[in-house]
Design a protein around this motif. Structure first.
Motif, PDB file in Angstrom:
ATOM      1  N   TRP A 110       0.826  -1.217   0.000  1.00  0.00           N
ATOM      2  CA  TRP A 110       0.000   0.000   0.000  1.00  0.00           C
ATOM      3  C   TRP A 110       0.854   1.259   0.000  1.00  0.00           C
ATOM      4  CZ3 TRP A 110      -5.458   0.794   0.380  1.00  0.00           C
ATOM      5  CH2 TRP A 110      -5.844   2.130   0.629  1.00  0.00           C
ATOM      6  N   ASP A 111       1.820   1.356   0.878  1.00  0.00           N
ATOM      7  CA  ASP A 111       2.629   2.575   0.995  1.00  0.00           C
ATOM      8  C   ASP A 111       3.419   2.854  -0.283  1.00  0.00           C
ATOM      9  OD1 ASP A 111       1.680   2.895   3.547  1.00  0.00           O
ATOM     10  OD2 ASP A 111       3.458   2.038   4.516  1.00  0.00           O
ATOM     11  N   GLN A 112       3.941   1.797  -0.913  1.00  0.00           N
ATOM     12  CA  GLN A 112       4.677   1.967  -2.163  1.00  0.00           C
ATOM     13  C   GLN A 112       3.752   2.433  -3.282  1.00  0.00           C
ATOM     14  OE1 GLN A 112       6.462  -2.175  -1.327  1.00  0.00           O
ATOM     15  NE2 GLN A 112       7.783  -1.332  -2.922  1.00  0.00           N
ATOM     16  N   TYR A 113       2.557   1.838  -3.324  1.00  0.00           N
ATOM     17  CA  TYR A 113       1.593   2.254  -4.339  1.00  0.00           C
ATOM     18  C   TYR A 113       1.147   3.698  -4.113  1.00  0.00           C
ATOM     19  CZ  TYR A 113       0.855  -2.006  -7.052  1.00  0.00           C
ATOM     20  OH  TYR A 113       1.022  -3.057  -7.928  1.00  0.00           O
ATOM     21  N   GLU A 114       0.947   4.063  -2.855  1.00  0.00           N
ATOM     22  CA  GLU A 114       0.517   5.438  -2.563  1.00  0.00           C
ATOM     23  C   GLU A 114       1.575   6.441  -3.026  1.00  0.00           C
ATOM     24  OE1 GLU A 114      -0.610   8.131   1.329  1.00  0.00           O
ATOM     25  OE2 GLU A 114      -1.361   6.081   1.211  1.00  0.00           O
ATOM     26  N   GLU A 115       2.818   6.126  -2.803  1.00  0.00           N
ATOM     27  CA  GLU A 115       3.912   6.995  -3.255  1.00  0.00           C
ATOM     28  C   GLU A 115       3.911   7.105  -4.783  1.00  0.00           C
ATOM     29  OE1 GLU A 115       8.837   7.159  -3.193  1.00  0.00           O
ATOM     30  OE2 GLU A 115       7.759   5.646  -2.003  1.00  0.00           O
ATOM     31  N   ALA A 116       3.715   5.965  -5.451  1.00  0.00           N
ATOM     32  CA  ALA A 116       3.711   5.952  -6.918  1.00  0.00           C
ATOM     33  C   ALA A 116       2.519   6.740  -7.469  1.00  0.00           C
ATOM     34  CB  ALA A 116       3.672   4.514  -7.432  1.00  0.00           C
ATOM     35  N   VAL A 117       1.361   6.589  -6.843  1.00  0.00           N
ATOM     36  CA  VAL A 117       0.162   7.297  -7.311  1.00  0.00           C
ATOM     37  C   VAL A 117       0.314   8.801  -7.117  1.00  0.00           C
ATOM     38  CG1 VAL A 117      -2.313   7.630  -6.950  1.00  0.00           C
ATOM     39  CG2 VAL A 117      -1.350   5.320  -6.957  1.00  0.00           C
ATOM     40  N   ASN A 118       0.847   9.220  -5.985  1.00  0.00           N
ATOM     41  CA  ASN A 118       1.078  10.643  -5.755  1.00  0.00           C
ATOM     42  C   ASN A 118       1.983  11.233  -6.836  1.00  0.00           C
ATOM     43  OD1 ASN A 118      -0.475  11.220  -3.432  1.00  0.00           O
ATOM     44  ND2 ASN A 118       1.095  10.357  -2.095  1.00  0.00           N
ATOM     45  N   GLU A 119       3.039  10.506  -7.175  1.00  0.00           N
ATOM     46  CA  GLU A 119       3.956  10.978  -8.211  1.00  0.00           C
ATOM     47  C   GLU A 119       3.271  10.985  -9.584  1.00  0.00           C
ATOM     48  OE1 GLU A 119       8.474  10.163  -9.935  1.00  0.00           O
ATOM     49  OE2 GLU A 119       7.613   8.808  -8.441  1.00  0.00           O
ATOM     50  N   MET A 120       2.490   9.943  -9.843  1.00  0.00           N
ATOM     51  CA  MET A 120       1.770   9.841 -11.103  1.00  0.00           C
ATOM     52  C   MET A 120       0.836  11.038 -11.302  1.00  0.00           C
ATOM     53  SD  MET A 120      -1.102   6.974 -12.054  1.00  0.00           S
ATOM     54  CE  MET A 120      -2.342   7.661 -10.942  1.00  0.00           C
ATOM     55  N   ILE A 121       0.026  11.332 -10.301  1.00  0.00           N
ATOM     56  CA  ILE A 121      -0.924  12.437 -10.419  1.00  0.00           C
ATOM     57  C   ILE A 121      -0.193  13.765 -10.542  1.00  0.00           C
ATOM     58  CG2 ILE A 121      -2.750  13.697  -9.214  1.00  0.00           C
ATOM     59  CD1 ILE A 121      -3.702  11.026  -8.073  1.00  0.00           C
ATOM     60  N   GLU A 122       0.852  13.926  -9.753  1.00  0.00           N
ATOM     61  CA  GLU A 122       1.613  15.176  -9.787  1.00  0.00           C
ATOM     62  C   GLU A 122       2.208  15.446 -11.172  1.00  0.00           C
ATOM     63  OE1 GLU A 122       5.620  17.157  -7.722  1.00  0.00           O
ATOM     64  OE2 GLU A 122       5.006  15.114  -7.226  1.00  0.00           O
ATOM     65  N   LYS A 123       2.725  14.401 -11.831  1.00  0.00           N
ATOM     66  CA  LYS A 123       3.440  14.593 -13.094  1.00  0.00           C
ATOM     67  C   LYS A 123       2.552  14.503 -14.337  1.00  0.00           C
ATOM     68  CE  LYS A 123       8.002  13.205 -11.459  1.00  0.00           C
ATOM     69  NZ  LYS A 123       9.163  12.292 -11.637  1.00  0.00           N
ATOM     70  N   THR A 124       1.297  14.100 -14.173  1.00  0.00           N
ATOM     71  CA  THR A 124       0.415  13.953 -15.344  1.00  0.00           C
ATOM     72  C   THR A 124      -0.909  14.690 -15.183  1.00  0.00           C
ATOM     73  OG1 THR A 124      -0.542  11.877 -14.516  1.00  0.00           O
ATOM     74  CG2 THR A 124       1.417  11.700 -15.911  1.00  0.00           C
ATOM     75  N   ASN A 125      -0.989  15.584 -14.213  1.00  0.00           N
ATOM     76  CA  ASN A 125      -2.220  16.338 -13.989  1.00  0.00           C
ATOM     77  C   ASN A 125      -2.212  17.581 -14.873  1.00  0.00           C
ATOM     78  OD1 ASN A 125      -4.721  16.839 -12.754  1.00  0.00           O
ATOM     79  ND2 ASN A 125      -3.789  18.128 -11.181  1.00  0.00           N
ATOM     80  N   THR A 126      -2.302  17.359 -16.171  1.00  0.00           N
ATOM     81  CA  THR A 126      -2.214  18.449 -17.130  1.00  0.00           C
ATOM     82  C   THR A 126      -3.536  19.198 -17.248  1.00  0.00           C
ATOM     83  OG1 THR A 126      -2.801  16.924 -18.913  1.00  0.00           O
ATOM     84  CG2 THR A 126      -0.452  17.281 -18.502  1.00  0.00           C
ATOM     85  N   THR A 127      -3.471  20.396 -17.812  1.00  0.00           N
ATOM     86  CA  THR A 127      -4.681  21.197 -17.979  1.00  0.00           C
ATOM     87  C   THR A 127      -5.624  20.582 -19.004  1.00  0.00           C
ATOM     88  OG1 THR A 127      -3.487  22.556 -19.596  1.00  0.00           O
ATOM     89  CG2 THR A 127      -3.540  23.353 -17.322  1.00  0.00           C
ATOM     90  N   PHE A 128      -5.072  19.820 -19.972  1.00  0.00           N
ATOM     91  CA  PHE A 128      -5.908  19.237 -21.020  1.00  0.00           C
ATOM     92  C   PHE A 128      -6.386  17.829 -20.681  1.00  0.00           C
ATOM     93  CE2 PHE A 128      -1.381  18.896 -22.115  1.00  0.00           C
ATOM     94  CZ  PHE A 128      -1.214  17.522 -22.176  1.00  0.00           C
TER      95      PHE A 128
END
Length: 498
Positions: free
Chosen positions: A442-460
């Motif tokens: 869980w903790d590893q996935y949570e870290e990965a998801v946070n990074e995923m959203i941060e780096k791909t949360n584009t305006t489009f």
């Protein structure tokens, strides 16, 4: 580049024949090496009309094993292809690992022809150039050999060949009106071709010019260059090759860490029933408008196991016309999917314009499960953030509405739902050993998801978190989010049309 190109001196006939026989044998050997090393090879033939691309292609493949190559004739896009993103018809045709795909015609021919005939604005033409460079680069970064050949002849030779082809009833069909227009406007076409080649000649996929004044000479040039390209690619395949990580160039929205999400939000049963009916009715109305205006929609779901993705999708789909949407449950890739670029299977599932595609799990598996389970290298998943943003930008440029949901629950809620599934016979199919293994990370996935959203949360292509400790609250929020996004898009289209 094309204008300054100096042709290689054509060898004497005796030397040409000897070199050609050797080259054909060597290419046949390389084909087996490509198969053994699982190297995917994409060979592009483009150039002037009547330059002999088809004839040379026929000569090239004559000595190859037909089980391990495919020829694609790419002229005008079909009606169905015109309803898809620009790169769709090319991405879905990329070869499997260990095989060749020969493209007779390509993205170059498509956009230069449209631009020359004023079917494509300068702005859109430049956008397509950017898309093409990204496409070729991502193939190279993911282990593909991309070899591009431009078949060159001068104006007089082209005119002579067109006349000869038209004079023969068996070859007359090979001459198109665009070929004749091209010869009539040779200098204008040469300028555009030269600029295009200069813009797309990159390390990942360089251009090779072929003197097409003679079929045998053209075949020899292509074969020897292709052998050299294969040798280099095979040498690189034997080493631990890392593609460079590119800087993000897309505007990103601010994000909130998963741990900071308020999961206490709820909705009463009475309000849920009332809102659900009203929202589903409104979504159904919007679906009709989307179809009429040919606006594609892509809704992507990711989230924790047992977070309620399935029920959320069910309430969303219930509001839609079944003829205009499709839900894609994404599991582990099949062998044919593993043998291609990881985005290939998603390009194949894109909707036509005016239709909706709903993905239950997505291309983000690259930076979550594949990252954490070791199914790809660190370089692969780190590079994927930019590749995914580019993929979604291609969809946005196609005029698609892109909505991405992360369905969030806390660890205790997941455990309660896992236990309920395990203890309820009719729900046991929903729980697997893999679910329990993933929970341990869980903790590893949570870290990965946070990074995923941060780096791909584009305006489009923005992310929306659905607080799903209360599944009903999450369903209502999802419907409201989709409706708001669709209404915003339709308003823009109406304004644009005025």
């Amino acid at each position: 580049m094309l204008k300054e190109w100096i042709k290689e001196e054509r060898p004497a006939d005796e030397e040409l024949v000897a070199r050609l026989e050797n080259a054909r044998n060597e290419l046949a050997k390389r084909q087996m090496m490509v198969k053994e090393k699982n190297l995917p090879v994409l060979v592009v033939f483009d150039g002037w009309g009547a330059a002999g691309k088809g004839s040379v292609l026929g000569r090239i493949i004559k000595g190859m094993d037909p089980r391990f190559f495919k020829c694609e004739t790419l002229t005008e896009p079909t009606t169905d292809e015109k309803r898809r993103p620009f790169l769709y018809r090319y991405f879905v045709r990329i070869p499997k690992a260990g095989k060749f795909s020969f493209f007779d015609g390509s993205w170059m021919g498509e956009i230069t022809s449209q631009y020359l005939h004023d079917e494509l604005s300068l702005e859109k033409y430049k956008d397509h150039l950017t898309s093409i460079k990204r496409f070729e680069r991502t193939l190279n970064d993911n282990g593909y050999l991309v070899a591009k050949f431009f078949f060159h002849i001068d104006e007089k030779v082209q005119k002579k060949r067109i006349k000869e082809l038209e004079a023969n009833k068996n070859t007359k069909w090979r001459v198109s009106e665009k070929d004749k227009w091209q010869n009539k406007h040779y200098d204008k076409c040469l300028d555009v071709f030269d600029q295009y080649i200069d813009a797309t000649n990159q390390f990942a996929a360089p251009w090779y010019f072929i003197d097409s004044s003679s079929k045998k000479w053209a075949e020899l040039q292509v074969t020897e260059i292709l052998i050299s390209c294969i040798d280099t690619a095979l040498a690189n395949a034997n080493s631990e090759r890392k593609a460079p990580l590119l800087q993000n160039t897309f505007r990103l929205r601010k994000t909130e860490k998963l741990a900071d999400i308020d999961l206490s939000k709820t909705v009463s049963d009475e309000d849920y029933k009332k809102e659900l009916d009203a929202l589903q009715k409104r979504l159904g109305e919007l679906h009709n408008e989307l179809y009429l205006r040919k606006i594609p929609v892509i809704i992507a779901y990711e989230g924790w196991d047992a977070a309620g993705k399935g029920g959320n999708i069910k309430r969303l789909a219930a509001a839609l016309d079944p003829r205009g949407y499709e839900v894609h449950p994404i599991a582990s890739p099949e062998p044919a999917e593993k043998a291609r670029h990881y985005l290939w299977r998603f390009w194949n599932r894109l909707p036509k314009d005016g239709h909706i595609a709903i993905f239950d799990r997505t291309w983000y598996g690259r930076v979550m499960v594949e990252r954490l389970e070791g199914f790809c290298t660190e370089n692969d998943w780190q590079r994927a953030y930019n590749e995914i943003n580019e993929f979604e930008k291609e969809l946005a440029d196609w005029n698609a509405v892109i909505i991405k949901f992360w369905v969030q629950i806390d660890k205790d809620t997941q455990l309660a739902r896992f236990t309920d599934r395990q203890n309820t016979p009719e729900k046991q199919w929903k729980i697997t050993d893999e679910d329990w293994r993933n929970r341990e990370k869980w903790d590893q996935y949570e870290e990965a998801v946070n990074e995923m959203i941060e780096k791909t949360n584009t305006t489009f292509a923005p992310w929306y978190v659905l607080e799903s400790n209360d599944k009903k609250y999450a369903r209502i929020k999802a419907l409201k989010t989709v409706i708001k996004a669709l209404e915003k898009k339709l308003t823009k289209e109406i304004v644009k049309a005025k």
